[in-house]
Design a protein around this motif. Structure first.
Motif, PDB file in Angstrom:
ATOM      1  N   GLN A  51      89.861  19.863  33.940  1.00 48.38           N
ATOM      2  CA  GLN A  51      89.747  21.289  34.246  1.00 48.38           C
ATOM      3  C   GLN A  51      88.575  21.484  35.204  1.00 48.38           C
ATOM      4  O   GLN A  51      87.419  21.244  34.848  1.00 48.38           O
ATOM      5  N   LEU A  52      88.882  21.897  36.422  1.00 47.57           N
ATOM      6  CA  LEU A  52      87.832  22.122  37.419  1.00 47.57           C
ATOM      7  C   LEU A  52      86.999  23.342  37.058  1.00 47.57           C
ATOM      8  O   LEU A  52      87.530  24.403  36.721  1.00 47.57           O
ATOM      9  N   ARG A  53      85.671  23.199  37.150  1.00 49.35           N
ATOM     10  CA  ARG A  53      84.777  24.317  36.887  1.00 49.35           C
ATOM     11  C   ARG A  53      83.948  24.689  38.114  1.00 49.35           C
ATOM     12  O   ARG A  53      83.416  25.793  38.194  1.00 49.35           O
ATOM     13  N   GLY A  54      83.814  23.781  39.060  1.00 52.42           N
ATOM     14  CA  GLY A  54      83.037  24.078  40.264  1.00 52.42           C
ATOM     15  C   GLY A  54      82.874  22.846  41.119  1.00 52.42           C
ATOM     16  O   GLY A  54      83.514  21.816  40.903  1.00 52.42           O
ATOM     17  N   SER A  55      82.011  22.982  42.115  1.00 54.77           N
ATOM     18  CA  SER A  55      81.727  21.888  43.036  1.00 54.77           C
ATOM     19  C   SER A  55      80.337  21.331  42.744  1.00 54.77           C
ATOM     20  O   SER A  55      79.538  21.937  42.027  1.00 54.77           O
ATOM     21  N   ALA A 191      80.340  34.901  55.110  1.00 59.63           N
ATOM     22  CA  ALA A 191      81.398  33.907  54.946  1.00 59.63           C
ATOM     23  C   ALA A 191      82.262  34.264  53.753  1.00 59.63           C
ATOM     24  O   ALA A 191      81.814  34.928  52.823  1.00 59.63           O
ATOM     25  N   VAL A 192      83.496  33.802  53.791  1.00 63.29           N
ATOM     26  CA  VAL A 192      84.418  33.996  52.674  1.00 63.29           C
ATOM     27  C   VAL A 192      84.358  32.764  51.782  1.00 63.29           C
ATOM     28  O   VAL A 192      84.698  31.661  52.207  1.00 63.29           O
ATOM     29  N   ALA A 193      83.873  32.939  50.564  1.00 64.08           N
ATOM     30  CA  ALA A 193      83.855  31.872  49.573  1.00 64.08           C
ATOM     31  C   ALA A 193      84.631  32.348  48.352  1.00 64.08           C
ATOM     32  O   ALA A 193      84.800  33.551  48.144  1.00 64.08           O
ATOM     33  N   TYR A 194      85.105  31.416  47.568  1.00 58.49           N
ATOM     34  CA  TYR A 194      85.947  31.737  46.418  1.00 58.49           C
ATOM     35  C   TYR A 194      85.439  31.020  45.180  1.00 58.49           C
ATOM     36  O   TYR A 194      84.628  30.091  45.275  1.00 58.49           O
ATOM     37  N   PRO A 195      85.921  31.425  43.996  1.00 59.59           N
ATOM     38  CA  PRO A 195      85.615  30.643  42.802  1.00 59.59           C
ATOM     39  C   PRO A 195      85.991  29.179  43.021  1.00 59.59           C
ATOM     40  O   PRO A 195      87.057  28.871  43.539  1.00 59.59           O
ATOM     41  N   GLY A 196      85.122  28.290  42.654  1.00 61.23           N
ATOM     42  CA  GLY A 196      85.308  26.870  42.933  1.00 61.23           C
ATOM     43  C   GLY A 196      84.317  26.361  43.959  1.00 61.23           C
ATOM     44  O   GLY A 196      83.993  25.180  43.998  1.00 61.23           O
ATOM     45  N   ASN A 197      83.810  27.262  44.825  1.00 58.19           N
ATOM     46  CA  ASN A 197      82.781  26.892  45.796  1.00 58.19           C
ATOM     47  C   ASN A 197      81.404  26.752  45.147  1.00 58.19           C
ATOM     48  O   ASN A 197      80.518  26.091  45.713  1.00 58.19           O
ATOM     49  N   SER A 198      81.209  27.375  43.987  1.00 55.30           N
ATOM     50  CA  SER A 198      79.900  27.352  43.340  1.00 55.30           C
ATOM     51  C   SER A 198      79.429  25.924  43.110  1.00 55.30           C
ATOM     52  O   SER A 198      80.161  25.096  42.561  1.00 55.30           O
ATOM     53  N   GLY A 199      78.195  25.638  43.519  1.00 54.98           N
ATOM     54  CA  GLY A 199      77.628  24.316  43.349  1.00 54.98           C
ATOM     55  C   GLY A 199      77.759  23.419  44.553  1.00 54.98           C
ATOM     56  O   GLY A 199      77.144  22.346  44.609  1.00 54.98           O
ATOM     57  N   GLY A 200      78.537  23.835  45.535  1.00 56.07           N
ATOM     58  CA  GLY A 200      78.715  23.030  46.740  1.00 56.07           C
ATOM     59  C   GLY A 200      77.503  23.128  47.655  1.00 56.07           C
ATOM     60  O   GLY A 200      76.698  24.053  47.556  1.00 56.07           O
ATOM     61  N   PRO A 201      77.348  22.183  48.596  1.00 59.57           N
ATOM     62  CA  PRO A 201      76.185  22.174  49.479  1.00 59.57           C
ATOM     63  C   PRO A 201      76.335  23.140  50.658  1.00 59.57           C
ATOM     64  O   PRO A 201      77.413  23.265  51.239  1.00 59.57           O
TER      65      PRO A 201
END
Length: 250
Positions: A51-55, A191-201
């Motif tokens: 289950q994906l929670r983020g990046s 920028a357009v970001a969505y749930p799932g982008n959280s934690g990415g660089p």
């Protein structure tokens, strides 16, 4: 020299640096991609099991993962990261919580061994409003599948993470605690970001240096409307906060 030849020369002169910028960005994306990982939970009884929670992204020697604290599951869940293999598949690795900064919404996870290259951490103090940056992650990964997605982002504002409310009645307990413990800045991104982008660089397109951690998206309505009506405003925590967490974890 005829006018047509002059125009052709001018167009070529303009196109050359643009091609260089495009090539530079593509090279940086290729370098950053192996370090950006899926963060989620894995249970044999779940459907799907992962289950994906983020990046998240690897730092240092590839044995630590940076992500947001809000993507972490409850204590009873098995936390894992998945890294892209050279054959295009995903390799799953268990991780453990190494350090946490809930006020900055940052978490540092540890692995038993290196699983990929670590990204360099840049100087977020040199980021200016108007800078062109980029970020990578897995937006809406549970719906669209697990594929790295990169976006360009301009720094539209460097703003306070906690803004005082205009009247006392609108101050909440957690806001008061945050103001008492000191404020810090966030990068507001166009920028357009969505749930799932959280934690990415959030990184510099020229070098791949990380200057921030993607944190949250401004929603115009409900969470469900984030897909149909994205606000085009996202926020990132400056890498300076990450450096402080890394120092405390040593």
């Amino acid at each position: 020299m005829r006018r047509r030849e002059l125009l052709a020369m001018g167009a070529a002169a303009i196109a050359a640096p643009l091609r260089g910028r495009a090539a530079g960005m593509a090279d940086t994306v290729a370098r950053v991609k192996p370090s950006v990982v899926l963060v989620g939970t894995y249970r044999e009884t779940d459907t799907p099991r992962f289950q994906l929670r983020g990046s998240g992204f690897l730092i240092g020697r590839g044995q630590q993962v940076v992500t947001c604290s809000h993507v972490l599951p409850g204590a009873d869940a098995d936390l894992v990261v998945q890294v892209l293999r050279p054959d295009g598949g995903w390799a799953r690795h268990p991780v453990h919580l190494g350090a946490l900064d809930e006020r900055s919404d940052l978490a540092l996870l540890t692995l038993d061994s290196a699983i990929g290259p670590g990204l360099p951490i840049g100087d977020s103090g040199k980021v200016r409003e108007g800078d062109d940056l980029a970020f990578m992650g897995f937006p809406i990964g549970n719906l669209l599948g697990y594929s790295h997605v990169v976006h360009r982002a301009m720094v539209s504002s460097i703003t306070a993470a906690l803004l005082p409310s205009p009247d006392a009645e609108r101050l909440r307990e957690n806001t008061i605690r945050g103001l008492r413990s000191g404020n810090f800045s966030l990068f507001q991104l166009d920028a357009v970001a969505y749930p799932g982008n959280s934690g990415g660089p959030l990184f510099r397109p020229e070098t791949g240096e990380v200057v921030g951690v993607m944190n949250m998206v401004l929603l115009k309505g409900t969470r469900e409307s984030a897909l149909s009506q994205p606000s085009g405003i996202a926020y990132a925590v400056p890498a300076a906060r990450l450096r402080e967490l890394m120092e405390r974890a040593r």
